[in-house]
Scaffold this active site. Structure first.
Site, short mmCIF file in Angstrom:
data_model
loop_
_atom_site.label_atom_id
_atom_site.label_comp_id
_atom_site.label_asym_id
_atom_site.label_seq_id
_atom_site.Cartn_x
_atom_site.Cartn_y
_atom_site.Cartn_z
N ASP A 1 -5.59 -1.61 2.71
CA ASP A 1 -5.75 -3.06 2.69
C ASP A 1 -4.59 -3.76 1.99
O ASP A 1 -4.30 -4.92 2.28
CB ASP A 1 -7.06 -3.42 2.00
N SER B 1 -6.11 4.51 1.17
CA SER B 1 -7.29 4.96 0.43
C SER B 1 -8.47 4.04 0.69
O SER B 1 -9.57 4.48 0.99
CB SER B 1 -6.97 4.98 -1.08
N GLU C 1 0.09 -7.79 1.89
CA GLU C 1 1.53 -8.10 1.85
C GLU C 1 1.96 -8.88 3.08
O GLU C 1 2.70 -9.88 2.98
CB GLU C 1 2.34 -6.81 1.77
N ARG D 1 -4.53 8.76 -6.02
CA ARG D 1 -4.35 8.30 -4.64
C ARG D 1 -4.36 9.45 -3.64
O ARG D 1 -4.84 9.29 -2.51
CB ARG D 1 -3.04 7.52 -4.54
N ARG E 1 8.88 0.55 -0.23
CA ARG E 1 8.53 0.19 -1.59
C ARG E 1 7.44 -0.88 -1.54
O ARG E 1 7.15 -1.44 -0.48
CB ARG E 1 9.75 -0.35 -2.34
N ASN F 1 5.85 -4.37 -1.60
CA ASN F 1 6.28 -5.69 -1.11
C ASN F 1 7.41 -5.63 -0.08
O ASN F 1 7.96 -6.66 0.28
CB ASN F 1 6.69 -6.61 -2.27
N ASN G 1 3.09 2.51 6.08
CA ASN G 1 3.39 2.99 4.73
C ASN G 1 3.22 4.51 4.70
O ASN G 1 2.09 5.00 4.71
CB ASN G 1 2.44 2.33 3.72
N SER H 1 -1.87 1.34 7.21
CA SER H 1 -1.93 1.73 5.81
C SER H 1 -3.31 1.35 5.31
O SER H 1 -4.26 1.33 6.09
CB SER H 1 -0.83 1.05 5.00
#
Length: 490
Positions: A179, A210, A184, A283, A154, A156, A120, A177
């Site tokens: 959690d 994060s 997902e 974020r 995006r 999901n 991500n 990324s």
């Protein structure tokens, strides 16, 4: 996966350097190594034979992850020769097979191996792609781990990808990324027609979000000292290079609206859920967003009225279990009954009251610097349940969260904080206030119940064995708690 136009091709050059500055890849691009037989020797945009999906149906060329793949040169040196961050793993020596709950075994990942990296680029501070090329890719090259890199576009997106892709192309799925992306991926695997096979595909967590609680927990189980940021990423990449696998528990959740979903980390309600979700706007601060969110929520501390019930981990074996709750797809829940029915009589019921927070946690950490469960890893099939009753002061709550960084919050013997290991729970909000956060993701529901599925999927880990399986005890004596709660109905 929907058909999409092929984006401009990009690749790493043969010397192992990332793409030059100013040539960042399009977010739909993929990079693969020559060990992928489906892409080796093909130029971007060249015609390909239709790919075979997990259910045996042909796929359109551009719908494949490899439709814009380019070759990537990989080296082959010893994995153990690469540098690790501070700390010493607690188990070294020859690789060993991992025994699963059914008595079978799982070998380490093969050498060489090919993995799919789902990344991500907007997670955390938005530097995941840069960190991949600077900290992850060099170690993978040395360890003979080739990869296909896929950037999610995006929310999901990863869920959609793993739900339809042919998983036989990779030895493992690597999630880079926070959690939420692991959440997902697991739920996408469990939504497949072949979910029983798909969920056995090994997963790996590389922290770049994060909240990196899963990665921090795996780092802890491997015996490394608590670290964050690039050090944590290096440690977790090193675990991938060592290729060891261990089984992990999964939390099966049912909601009042009939939704079925799965959690790899936690379900939170009240204070923790509010902080997690309300700090999304910060974020770009990385993990500092949680500290800021905690201060803001403490300034306007809320309480949430609800009822809680749970099945303690040491329930006597003589107490009968309800008939399994069957779902249209996925495993049966053996400890819970439908939400419209009362909980079984052998459950513990906390009287309806005001709570500050309720947290069901599968692992040791709630974030990379929140050592929430210092009492040790639960037995397979059990999870940590914490709740804080109304009446706790803001100052005390702040002290608890500050002490949680080093796992010392339980030493305060706070009378409002209750901890108990459980195998199942039910939580019913009564005043419509508060939302749920599942692995940091928003869940809106009137009531939720869940149970642990022991040793249900595989993850790259530094430990070779799963925690001991939960064994129901013949004696009704319960495990000692941090501070015994007031009497509750049984």
């Amino acid at each position: 996966m929907p058909v999409r136009a092929a984006p401009p091709a990009w690749s790493q050059d043969l010397t192992g350097r990332p793409p030059p500055q100013g040539t960042a890849p399009d977010s739909t691009s993929a990079v693969s190594s020559p060990s992928d037989p489906a892409t080796a020797g093909n130029d971007a945009g060249a015609p390909r034979a239709p790919a075979t999906g997990g259910e045996g149906e042909p796929r359109h060329q551009d719908a494949r992850l490899g439709s814009t793949d380019k070759e990537l040169k990989s080296g082959a040196t010893a994995a153990d020769s690469v540098r690790t961050a501070s700390g010493t793993p607690w188990q070294r020596g020859p690789r060993a097979e991992v025994m699963d709950a059914a008595g079978g075994s799982r070998n380490p990942l093969p050498r060489p191996c090919h993995v799919l990296v789902l990344l991500n680029p907007r997670g955390g501070k938005g530097k995941a792609l840069q960190l991949f090329w600077s900290h992850v890719q060099p170690l993978l090259v040395q360890a003979d781990v080739s990869f296909t890199l896929m950037l999610t576009e995006r929310r999901n997106h990863a869920r959609e990808l793993v739900r339809t892709e042919d998983l036989r192309r990779w030895d493992a799925l690597v999630v880079m990324s926070g959690d939420g992306l692991i959440h997902e991926v697991v739920n996408g695997l469990m939504e497949r027609p072949d979910w029983e096979t798909a969920i056995q595909k090994p997963l790996c967590s590389l922290p770049a979000g994060s909240g990196n609680a899963v990665a921090a927990s795996l780092n802890h189980y491997a015996g490394y000292e608590q670290v964050t940021n690039e050090d944590l990423l290096t440690n977790c990449t090193q675990l991938l290079c060592r290729r060891l696998l261990a089984p992990m528990d999964l939390l099966s959740l049912q909601t009042a609206c009939g939704q079925r979903l799965f959690s790899v980390l936690s379900l939170a309600w009240g204070f923790i859920a509010d902080v997690d979700l309300e700090s999304e706007k910060f974020r770009r601060l990385g993990e500092m967003r949680f500290a800021l969110g905690t201060c803001l929520r403490l300034a306007a501390l809320r309480t949430y009225r609800g009822s809680l019930a749970y099945l303690p981990a040491e329930t006597p074996a003589s107490r009968g279990a309800p008939a399994p709750t069957r779902a249209p797809q996925g495993p049966a829940d053996t400890h819970v009954v439908p939400l419209e029915q009362p909980v079984p009589p052998h459950w513990t019921v906390v009287p309806e009251q005001d709570f500050v927070l309720v947290l069901a946690l599968l692992h040791s950490h709630l974030a990379s610097e929140l050592f929430t469960a210092p009492m040790g890893r639960c037995s397979a099939g059990a999870m940590h349940l914490f709740y804080v009753r109304a009446g706790v002061s803001r100052a005390t709550l702040l002290r608890l969260f500050l002490a949680m960084e080093k796992g010392r919050h339980m030493e305060y013997h706070c009378p409002h904080l209750v901890y108990v290991p459980v195998v199942a729970f039910r939580l019913e909000p009564k005043d419509g206030k508060g939302v749920f956060a599942v692995d940091g993701e928003l869940l809106i529901s009137g009531a939720v119940q869940g149970q642990v599925l022991p040793n249900y999927f595989w993850m790259v880990s530094g430990c070779r064995e799963s925690p001991p399986s939960l064994k129901l005890q013949p004696s009704p004596r319960r495990r000692s708690q941090q501070r015994p709660p007031p009497p509750e109905s049984r």
